[in-house]
Design a protein around this motif. Structure first.
Motif, mmCIF file in Angstrom:
data_model
loop_
_atom_site.group_PDB
_atom_site.id
_atom_site.type_symbol
_atom_site.label_atom_id
_atom_site.label_comp_id
_atom_site.label_asym_id
_atom_site.label_seq_id
_atom_site.Cartn_x
_atom_site.Cartn_y
_atom_site.Cartn_z
ATOM 1 N N HIS A 157 2.287 4.519 -1.268
ATOM 2 C CA HIS A 157 3.727 4.676 -1.461
ATOM 3 C C HIS A 157 3.972 5.754 -2.506
ATOM 4 N N GLY A 158 5.222 6.077 -2.720
ATOM 5 C CA GLY A 158 5.583 7.198 -3.584
ATOM 6 C C GLY A 158 5.005 7.065 -4.979
ATOM 7 N N LYS A 193 6.318 4.727 6.758
ATOM 8 C CA LYS A 193 6.599 3.414 7.338
ATOM 9 C C LYS A 193 6.974 2.486 6.198
ATOM 10 N N TRP A 194 7.913 1.573 6.461
ATOM 11 C CA TRP A 194 8.242 0.612 5.398
ATOM 12 C C TRP A 194 7.215 -0.521 5.392
ATOM 13 N N GLY A 195 6.820 -0.871 4.170
ATOM 14 C CA GLY A 195 5.877 -1.980 4.052
ATOM 15 C C GLY A 195 6.165 -2.752 2.773
ATOM 16 N N LEU A 196 5.220 -3.589 2.351
ATOM 17 C CA LEU A 196 5.436 -4.373 1.136
ATOM 18 C C LEU A 196 4.598 -3.804 -0.002
ATOM 19 N N ALA A 245 8.788 -1.091 0.244
ATOM 20 C CA ALA A 245 8.510 0.256 -0.255
ATOM 21 C C ALA A 245 8.089 1.099 0.935
ATOM 22 N N ARG A 246 8.276 2.430 0.795
ATOM 23 C CA ARG A 246 7.911 3.306 1.914
ATOM 24 C C ARG A 246 6.488 3.810 1.695
ATOM 25 N N PHE A 247 5.671 3.669 2.750
ATOM 26 C CA PHE A 247 4.281 4.100 2.669
ATOM 27 C C PHE A 247 4.092 5.349 3.513
ATOM 28 N N TYR A 248 3.420 6.323 2.896
ATOM 29 C CA TYR A 248 3.226 7.606 3.567
ATOM 30 C C TYR A 248 1.781 7.755 4.005
ATOM 31 N N SER A 249 1.580 8.410 5.163
ATOM 32 C CA SER A 249 0.212 8.721 5.573
ATOM 33 C C SER A 249 0.194 10.067 6.288
ATOM 34 N N LEU A 250 -0.981 10.659 6.357
ATOM 35 C CA LEU A 250 -1.132 11.985 6.934
ATOM 36 C C LEU A 250 -1.088 11.897 8.459
ATOM 37 N N THR A 251 -0.425 12.864 9.109
ATOM 38 C CA THR A 251 -0.490 12.924 10.571
ATOM 39 C C THR A 251 -1.641 13.859 10.954
ATOM 40 N N ARG A 252 -1.887 13.957 12.264
ATOM 41 C CA ARG A 252 -2.979 14.835 12.670
ATOM 42 C C ARG A 252 -2.630 16.286 12.353
#
Lengths: 890, 114
Positions: B27-28, B66-69, B76-83
């Motif tokens: 997350h951020g 994506k929103w997660g816990l 909280a918003r969780f970020y991940s790398l795309t291809r």
């Protein structure tokens, strides 16, 4: 730089902006909570941990703002800002905004209304399937082309075309007729069209009830079936399905009702099928053509309207070539080479609307020119106002606003006003269209199809946008070119006019004057033309004449003698009505166009039929000439003593065409071919414009109604000593007394007939005159503006001149001279434009040359005096300036 | 907007991508902490500047969220790398290395500046 993907991403975030704003709040809040928790774990107190977390995060508000900035389009934000600013400005100057919105509303409204007329009539394809393949076919007699470019079709030719012209997928004939319905209460005259069974499928229509005609109905002797129009079915049979199968009696012949046409079906009108075809505006009943053996061989009777559908892939040229081959064969065999025959193929759309094209184009151009003048005027108004915004602009420029941004903001502000005007314009257009459709006295085909469609809306939108750009772009450009330091230095926040600005205004006013000149000339020509048309020597008088049309039922008066006897009785009865001086009878009312056209064969004339002159014949009583005031030139009128003899009265044109320079009296002629009886010419009457006011007198012949041909319908003309309409009930009563089964129609005054004939010209003239007056008014405001502004600007200077002893007259002249510069330029431009426009509208003029010096002179005088007045008012103001107060300013 | 921020932008973007590449989903706040740790305190990052950068990267399709816990058990918003992000990171890393090599040569004390 911005990739499509990022752009789409932004677009997405733009639309989900509100949601995103909430999310970023939540995300930041959670970020700070997490950070605070970490700080607490490292030993800080709760409040201190939170402060530390906030410190580490930085400026929360700024973050949100930056986040918002990129979650969308900067230009969309700027646009929204410009729009908000525009609304604020518009509210701050309600007077100016109202002027812009209302004038654009009226301009766009009038333009949109006229455009929907143009769209309906000229642009939209006909409401039939594949209308581009539909054509009208006519006969051409090369010997008569000068008088009649084309004629309706004769039955023998039509029958052969049906078989021998493969270029047509289908060919259909329409034979208009009036028949009398009996056996259902009062006798009723019905508008009947005899049509080929192929006509309905060709026009893409089938019956809503029952069945349409089939080929076997069309066989000779089988035509005793009818199809009703929806209107007639509803009014006469109350929309009952049981009408199918019932029998009605038409002209004494029982006919079975086999079908009813749908409500929306539009049958072409007579004027739309070509000259010399008379078809009432609404057809009640359709019958199959079922030509009788007699009709099938009647070679000289040209009366059919013929519509064809070209085979896919076939061209009009192919069809024409094949038609002409048949025509040539007919001329050789049936006419034995005595006549040359050809055909004409005209696209149905062209035939239907071609006549209205020029007039509509003229209206369209005129209303467009008014809008242009309006835009120029608004631009001028705006140009005068930008002085007041000079300081604001200068400050914004000095603070670093780009000129492009200022320009855009200014244009958007006024586009917004134009948009408001456009919405108003649509409302105006709707009202105007309703008025037009509700019975504008205008001869426009397809008026019943009038409506606002997508194309009209698009046009309204386009015009509105163009208006907004047109009137704001020049002032915006001038505004952004203003040197800021001058504007800031100027007093009262008003910047002085630069010479360049003055030049722009002068050019705009010249343009306005030029456009108004063109419009005034066009309107002037139409007015002159109308005045000449009203004042033309008609050759007959119309005052205090009441008319009524009657058609005795063939069942009651089966033959010529019975019809003549009926008319005798009728005339005798009506003559006894109080207040009636004389009663005329004529087979065809004046001003209804050509009818009863016959060739004239002079005794012993052996020329082929196509080389013989043709004349319109009317079957009348002797009183007819007196009632309409025709002058007898030679010989005498016929009277009762002529009963039993064949006599005829001709007009001077006919006399000149047949026996130039010799006396026509006592000579004999056939009305038609040499088979018909010979008529002795007993008199010559003066020429009249009885057939068509706009055309010079044509060849006419008048035979007594009780002679060889007794008309099957006639009009009575009552010369009354009193107001003619007051006689109407008495007349109806008298007619019913003679025979209650005879339907009476068109009871009105002859004056009304003339008025109706003049109505289209009058309508067109009035519309264009209104447009021209609007343009003149707008232009005079523009002309006034230049010197008025100059006087306001140079108050001080003028005051000093006066104080130093300048004669007021010199000041007046100075101001007027400056005001007249654009007027002269505009007049020069306008007159050359008007000459070009005049040539285009030559066909719409009656008895006026497009460069009519009187009209041009009048326009010059009107515009000149309006311009002088517009310049003189501010000039006089200049001489009243009090030097003391003018110097005290500042 | 001057050139400096642009370079800084690029650097921050690269750091985010690199961190997500190494650690997967974050997350951020986690990202901010991780970047601070990696720079060993040498980078005084206003953590707030991270969020506009994240939005921009997401708009470009380089990362997804994506929103997660969170550890606190809140959303909280969780970020991940795309291809696409992974590819972009590889290309950018190479470019960045090249750029810093050139800069290093320019800034070397022995070099005569024109």
């Amino acid at each position: 730089m911005t990739s499509l993907r990022e752009w789409l991403g932004r677009l997405w975030t733009l639309f989900s902006r509100r949601r995103l704003a909430g999310q970023i709040e939540e995300e930041i809040a959670e970020h700070i909570a997490l950070a605070a928790a970490d700080f607490e774990r490292s030993g800080l107190g709760a409040a201190e941990a939170r402060r530390a977390a906030l410190r580490a995060f930085g400026n929360v508000a700024q973050t949100k703002e930056r986040y918002r900035d990129i979650s969308g389009f900067p230009w969309a934000d700027a646009l929204a800002q410009d729009l908000r600013y525009g609304v604020r400005m518009a509210r701050r100057q309600p007077g100016f905004s109202a002027i812009v919105v209302i004038s654009i509303g009226l301009g766009v409204g009038a333009n949109t209304a006229i455009f929907s007329l143009v769209n309906t009539v000229l642009l939209r394809p006909l409401a039939y399937p594949e209308p581009e393949r539909l054509v009208v076919v006519r006969v051409v007699l090369p010997a008569m082309v000068a008088e009649y470019p084309s004629l309706p079709v004769n039955v023998p030719a039509y029958l052969r075309w049906q078989i021998e012209v493969p270029a047509f997928a289908q060919l259909a004939a329409i034979a208009p007729e009036e028949q009398t319905l009996t056996g259902m209460g009062d006798a009723q005259r019905l508008a009947v069209a005899r049509v080929s069974p192929s006509l309905f499928p060709m026009l893409g229509v089938t019956t809503q009830l029952g069945r349409p005609f089939v080929a076997s109905d069309d066989r000779s002797g089988h035509g005793a079936v009818v199809v009703l129009s929806d209107d007639y079915w509803r009014s006469r049979f109350g929309g009952e399905r049981s009408a199918i199968g019932r029998t009605i009696v038409l002209d004494g012949q029982p006919c079975e009702i086999i079908g009813v046409l749908p409500a929306g079906f539009r049958f072409p009108r007579s004027a739309q099928l070509g000259a010399l075809i008379t078809l009432p505006d609404r057809i009640d009943v359709f019958r199959p053509t079922a030509f009788t053996a007699n009709e099938q061989t009647s070679f000289g009777d040209f009366g059919l309207a013929v519509i064809g559908r070209l085979r896919r892939g076939a061209t009009r040229e192919q069809a024409l070539e094949q038609l002409n081959r048949v025509q040539a064969d007919l001329a050789r065999t049936v006419a034995q080479g005595r006549v040359e025959l050809a055909a004409a193929v005209i696209p149905l759309q062209e035939q239907m609307v071609g006549g209205a094209r020029r007039g509509l184009q003229l209206l369209w151009l005129s209303v467009g020119a008014v809008l242009l003048v309006l835009c120029v005027n608004l631009a001028n108004l705006l140009l005068a106002r930008i002085g007041e915004r000079g300081r604001e602009t200068a400050v914004r420029l000095a603070l670093g606003a780009s000129r492009a941004r200022l320009l855009r903001q200014f244009v958007i502000e006024h586009l917004l006003l134009a948009a408001a005007g456009g919405i108003l314009g649509l409302a105006v257009a709707t009202v105007l269209l309703q008025a037009l459709a509700a019975g504008a006295p205008i001869e426009v085909p397809r008026l019943d199809e009038l409506r606002v469609d997508g194309r009209v809306l698009g046009f309204g939108l386009l015009v509105t946008g163009l208006c907004g750009l047109l009137f704001s772009i020049v002032p915006a450009w001038r505004l952004s070119r203003q040197p800021p330091q001058e504007a800031l230095r100027a007093s009262q926040g008003v910047s002085p006019d630069s010479p360049a600005q003055m030049r722009t205004r002068t050019t705009l006013v010249a343009l306005e004057v030029a456009l108004s000149t063109v419009l005034l000339v066009v309107a002037g020509l139409l007015v002159t033309s109308f005045v000449r048309l009203v004042g033309v020597d008609r050759g007959f008088s119309v005052e205090r004449i009441l008319i009524a049309e009657v058609q005795p039922s063939p069942a009651r008066v089966p033959d010529k003698a019975a019809r003549a006897a009926y008319y005798d009785r009728l005339l005798m009865r009506v003559r006894t009505l109080p207040g009636v001086d004389r009663v005329g009878l004529v087979s065809h009312l004046p001003l209804q166009g050509e009818a009863q056209v016959n060739t004239i064969t002079v005794e012993h004339d052996t020329r082929p039929i196509a080389e013989l002159p043709t004349a319109n014949f009317r079957f009348v009583n002797a009183a007819y000439f007196e009632v309409v005031g025709m002058t007898l030139r030679q010989g005498r009128l016929f009277d009762e003593s002529d009963r039993g003899r064949h006599v005829v009265v001709i007009n001077e044109r006919t006399a000149a065409a047949l026996w130039r320079g010799q006396t026509p009296l006592g000579r004999r002629l056939h009305i038609g071919d040499a088979e018909t009886p010979l008529h002795e010419v007993v008199g010559v009457v003066a020429d009249t414009r009885e057939v068509d006011l706009t055309r010079p007198p044509i060849l006419m012949g008048y035979a007594p109604y009780w002679g060889n041909r007794v008309p099957d319908r006639a009009a009575l003309l009552l010369a009354t000593g009193i107001e003619p309409t007051a006689m109407a009930p008495l007349l109806r009563h008298a007619i019913a007394e003679v025979d209650p089964t005879v339907p009476v129609e068109n009871v009105k005054t002859l004056m009304q007939v003339v008025d109706k004939a003049l109505a289209p010209s009058r309508f067109q003239m009035m519309l264009v005159a209104v447009f021209a007056a609007a343009a003149l008014l707008l232009a005079s405001l523009g002309i006034y503006g230049v010197p008025a502004y100059m006087v306001a600007r140079r108050r001080q200077e003028l005051g000093i001149r006066l104080a130093l002893g300048a004669p007021p007259r010199a000041l007046v002249w100075m101001v007027v001279r400056q005001g007249l510069v654009p007027v002269f330029a505009g007049l020069a431009l306008g007159f050359s434009g008007a000459l070009a426009a005049g040539r285009l509208m030559a066909t719409l003029l009656f008895d006026v040359s497009p460069s009519d010096p009187a009209t041009l002179g009048l326009v010059l005088a009107v515009l000149g005096s309006v311009a002088m007045a517009a310049c003189y008012i501010p000039a006089r103001r200049a001489t009243r300036i009090d030097p003391v107060t003018s110097l005290r300013l500042d | 907007m001057g050139d400096k921020t642009d370079v800084l932008h690029g650097a921050l973007d690269l750091m985010v991508l690199r961190t997500l590449n190494a650690l997967g989903t974050l997350h951020g706040y986690g990202l901010a902490r991780r970047i601070e740790q990696a720079s060993e305190g040498m980078l005084a990052l206003n953590q707030g500047t991270l969020y506009p950068a994240l939005l921009r990267l997401e708009q470009r399709g380089l990362i997804s969220s994506k929103w997660g816990l969170s550890e606190n058990n809140r959303r909280a918003r969780f970020y991940s790398l795309t291809r696409r992000g992974t590819q972009h990171l590889a290309a950018e890393t190479a470019r960045w290395e090249q750029l810093s090599a050139i800069l290093a040569r320019f800034l070397a004390p022995s070099l005569d500046l024109p």
